[in-house]
Design a protein around this motif. Structure first.
Motif, mmCIF file in Angstrom:
data_model
loop_
_atom_site.group_PDB
_atom_site.id
_atom_site.type_symbol
_atom_site.label_atom_id
_atom_site.label_comp_id
_atom_site.label_asym_id
_atom_site.label_seq_id
_atom_site.Cartn_x
_atom_site.Cartn_y
_atom_site.Cartn_z
ATOM 1 N N PRO A 143 0.819 -0.990 0.102
ATOM 2 C CA PRO A 143 0.248 0.126 0.140
ATOM 3 C C PRO A 143 0.468 1.577 0.109
ATOM 4 O O PRO A 143 2.172 1.511 0.696
ATOM 5 C CB PRO A 143 -1.112 -0.130 1.386
ATOM 6 C CG PRO A 143 0.356 -1.172 1.592
ATOM 7 C CD PRO A 143 0.790 -1.989 1.337
ATOM 8 N N GLY A 144 0.322 2.562 -0.730
ATOM 9 C CA GLY A 144 1.118 3.616 -0.613
ATOM 10 C C GLY A 144 2.567 3.910 -1.449
ATOM 11 O O GLY A 144 3.110 4.242 -1.190
ATOM 12 N N GLU A 145 3.024 2.406 -1.957
ATOM 13 C CA GLU A 145 4.317 2.248 -1.930
ATOM 14 C C GLU A 145 4.850 1.969 -3.616
ATOM 15 O O GLU A 145 3.291 1.231 -4.225
ATOM 16 C CB GLU A 145 5.026 1.020 -1.378
ATOM 17 C CG GLU A 145 5.617 1.914 -0.377
ATOM 18 C CD GLU A 145 6.030 0.480 0.826
ATOM 19 O OE1 GLU A 145 7.076 -0.037 -0.025
ATOM 20 O OE2 GLU A 145 5.852 0.334 1.516
ATOM 21 N N ALA A 146 5.156 1.685 -4.698
ATOM 22 C CA ALA A 146 5.853 1.370 -5.797
ATOM 23 C C ALA A 146 5.602 -0.747 -6.010
ATOM 24 O O ALA A 146 5.947 -1.163 -4.732
ATOM 25 C CB ALA A 146 6.892 1.263 -6.513
ATOM 26 N N VAL A 147 5.256 -0.860 -6.711
ATOM 27 C CA VAL A 147 6.077 -2.293 -6.830
ATOM 28 C C VAL A 147 6.944 -2.638 -6.960
ATOM 29 O O VAL A 147 8.083 -2.130 -7.174
ATOM 30 C CB VAL A 147 5.026 -2.605 -8.493
ATOM 31 C CG1 VAL A 147 5.067 -4.060 -8.954
ATOM 32 C CG2 VAL A 147 3.510 -2.342 -8.654
ATOM 33 N N VAL A 148 7.097 -4.002 -5.979
ATOM 34 C CA VAL A 148 8.511 -4.140 -5.463
ATOM 35 C C VAL A 148 8.032 -6.091 -6.931
ATOM 36 O O VAL A 148 7.271 -6.240 -6.455
ATOM 37 C CB VAL A 148 8.761 -5.096 -4.810
ATOM 38 C CG1 VAL A 148 9.879 -5.631 -4.416
ATOM 39 C CG2 VAL A 148 8.517 -3.860 -3.800
ATOM 40 N N SER A 149 9.004 -5.982 -8.290
ATOM 41 C CA SER A 149 9.087 -6.846 -9.082
ATOM 42 C C SER A 149 9.775 -7.843 -8.929
ATOM 43 O O SER A 149 11.595 -7.510 -8.247
ATOM 44 C CB SER A 149 8.969 -6.844 -10.156
ATOM 45 O OG SER A 149 8.356 -5.869 -10.266
ATOM 46 N N GLY A 150 9.983 -9.567 -8.835
ATOM 47 C CA GLY A 150 10.931 -9.971 -9.106
ATOM 48 C C GLY A 150 11.509 -10.447 -7.585
ATOM 49 O O GLY A 150 11.585 -10.071 -6.872
ATOM 50 N N ARG A 151 12.837 -11.719 -7.314
ATOM 51 C CA ARG A 151 12.508 -12.323 -6.322
ATOM 52 C C ARG A 151 13.691 -11.730 -5.422
ATOM 53 O O ARG A 151 13.684 -11.306 -4.613
ATOM 54 C CB ARG A 151 12.947 -13.596 -6.031
ATOM 55 C CG ARG A 151 12.116 -14.811 -6.410
ATOM 56 C CD ARG A 151 12.750 -15.963 -6.560
ATOM 57 N NE ARG A 151 11.432 -16.945 -6.412
ATOM 58 C CZ ARG A 151 11.981 -18.787 -7.288
ATOM 59 N NH1 ARG A 151 12.863 -18.702 -7.886
ATOM 60 N NH2 ARG A 151 10.897 -18.623 -7.320
ATOM 61 N N SER A 152 14.713 -11.133 -5.751
ATOM 62 C CA SER A 152 15.337 -9.963 -5.257
ATOM 63 C C SER A 152 15.226 -8.590 -5.309
ATOM 64 O O SER A 152 15.505 -8.455 -3.587
ATOM 65 C CB SER A 152 16.961 -9.965 -6.475
ATOM 66 O OG SER A 152 16.519 -8.809 -7.337
ATOM 67 N N GLY A 153 14.374 -8.402 -5.872
ATOM 68 C CA GLY A 153 13.333 -6.690 -5.764
ATOM 69 C C GLY A 153 13.181 -7.658 -4.265
ATOM 70 O O GLY A 153 12.178 -6.304 -2.786
#
Length: 163
Positions: free
Chosen positions: A75-85
């Motif tokens: 919520p309220g944050e950028a999308v986080v993609s991929g396992r390392s992220g």
């Protein structure tokens, strides 16, 4: 009214066809119900693994429970993609003092290699005064079956409720 032999055979044939069709149509519904129970058990096992890994600070193990192209939608944050992220995101949470994560599935429904789960989570968080308080959120996860294992594919939750 009397029926001749051909009409009786035809009616018996229709009854048989209807009986067979009812079994054919009911079979997938019964297996779906059992499949949902099996999927729920598998997802609850992964949730237990997730909580245990997070609570011991093993965010790499947490990230491994996601698909390669998994996403967090915080919520309220950028999308986080991929396992390392994802590993970095959960490490930052642990570093901020999030602990004692508990997940509780309230609904699981599967559709072939995909499933969704809605549930509730609670965790302890350090307040500005150093004391811990328990926060609760609701979440929604889209799961994907990858090579026979259920993995988190899309993971989103709401902000903790105001206490």
């Amino acid at each position: 009214m009397s029926l001749n032999k051909e009409e009786v055979l035809t009616m018996d044939g229709i009854r048989r066809i209807l009986l067979v069709l009812s079994f054919i149509l009911a079979w997938p519904l019964a297996s779906l119900a059992n499949g949902d129970e099996d999927v729920r058990a598998a997802i609850e096992a992964v949730n237990a693994e997730f909580s245990a890994a997070f609570n011991r600070g093993d965010t790499a193990a947490v990230a491994a429970l996601y698909t390669e192209d998994g996403m967090l939608l915080p919520p309220g944050e950028a999308v986080v993609s991929g396992r390392s992220g994802i590993a970095a995101y959960w490490k930052a949470g642990a570093d901020m003092g999030l602990s004692n994560l508990q997940l509780r599935a309230t609904e699981v429904e599967s559709h072939g290699p995909m499933a969704f789960e809605s549930g509730e989570a609670s965790f302890d968080v350090k307040a500005s005064d150093g004391n811990k308080t328990t926060a609760k959120v609701k979440y929604l996860v889209v799961w994907k079956n990858v090579d026979g294992a259920w993995k988190l594919h899309r993971d989103m939750w709401n902000d903790p409720a105001k206490q």
